[in-house]
Design a protein around this motif. Sequence first.
Motif: not given
Length: 398
Positions: A168-188
């Motif tokens: 779906e992201q490629f269909e929308l015209g995006n160039d690459a995929i971003k994936y969350m493999v670990t947790g994040a600082y800003f995610n509460e």
Amino acid sequence: MMILLKNCRLIPELTEGFEGLVADVLIDAKKIRQIAEPGTIEADADVQVIDIEGNTLLPGFFDLHAHLYLSSFDFQSLNERSAADTGFDVYGYARDYLKAGYTTIRDCGCSHNATVALERARKKGIVNVPRVISTGLILTPTENGNSTFKALYKVVDTPEEVRKAAREQFELGNDAIKYMVTGAYFNESGDPGAVIAMEDEVREAVKVAAMKKSYVIAHTHSAEGIKLAIRAGVYTVEHCSFIDDEAIAMLKDNDNCFMVATGAIGLDSLDEDNELISADSLDKSKKYEALERQSVNKAYQAGLKIGFGSDIDWGAFVKHPGYEFIARTEWYDFDYKDILLQATKYSAEIAKLDDQLGTIKEGKNAELVVVEGNPDEDIYVMKKLPKYVFYNGEIIEN
């Protein structure tokens, strides 16, 4: 229109095909036409002449980890923002990037597909902004704090869901995929040290990207997350806050995966005067500060080719000119010249655009930046906006 830039100071490591330290450089709207000894290029009457006065000429900068939708750290407001408002913010932020000398941005997550629309407008000549490499929505497993970025995430929990979402992201015209493999600082309530994805899920995104002759960008703080992402075949591992010796060895001399560090966000996250930094994020930043700095410095000292990313919001970008350049000497401990190489040559190679960008060479793109002073000797001159930016026929004078 032809422009002759006279008396340009050059940095040998960022210059190809010319041995001198000072040169006159002839450019047109698109390409570098000639690099020669000062005073040896004859300028016709219709050539605009600009005396650079011995200041430093650099290739256009890269930010390989940006979020153009990130107008501030008011995440609730961002989640509620309309597509139109997001689009205007993305445009405004991109223009400020250009004024600061950045001519290529890799956007690692944006709502409403706004960066794809911006790049289409750039290619049509409607707007003059840096070229944008887009990832669209970020793929993430179900995880603590996802609601913090509900407008930015696409939640996926099986390889089949990953496959469909990536397509779906490629269909929308995006160039690459971003994936969350670990947790994040800003995610509460998120834990940046936790691995949240399974290897078969990440591999599925890599397979889809390969079909599109593209790649996957992995959000990775923990060492185990970095190693999982490398094994799964991702192309860049971002942040790498807690990278260890084994992960460094996996990246050493690896042409299939590269590390993109993000220093400015680390520095900015410890700003106790920023009311939009949540107490949860501030606590995590303080807790992991020493480990992150030690880990990333170890990766640098091992000789890894490290990409240039910032991960900061628009407000911080404008408030702190040259933020990432300074962060790499204050937050990390990188050599000044290496910081410049990371922002230009190395990032161009990682972005697979080094045939046209990243160094000053006859025939390469005329995407050039004039900095007052000698940044290879004193990186703090980057705290001032460039004197000139040349891009796509536009001359920006700050």
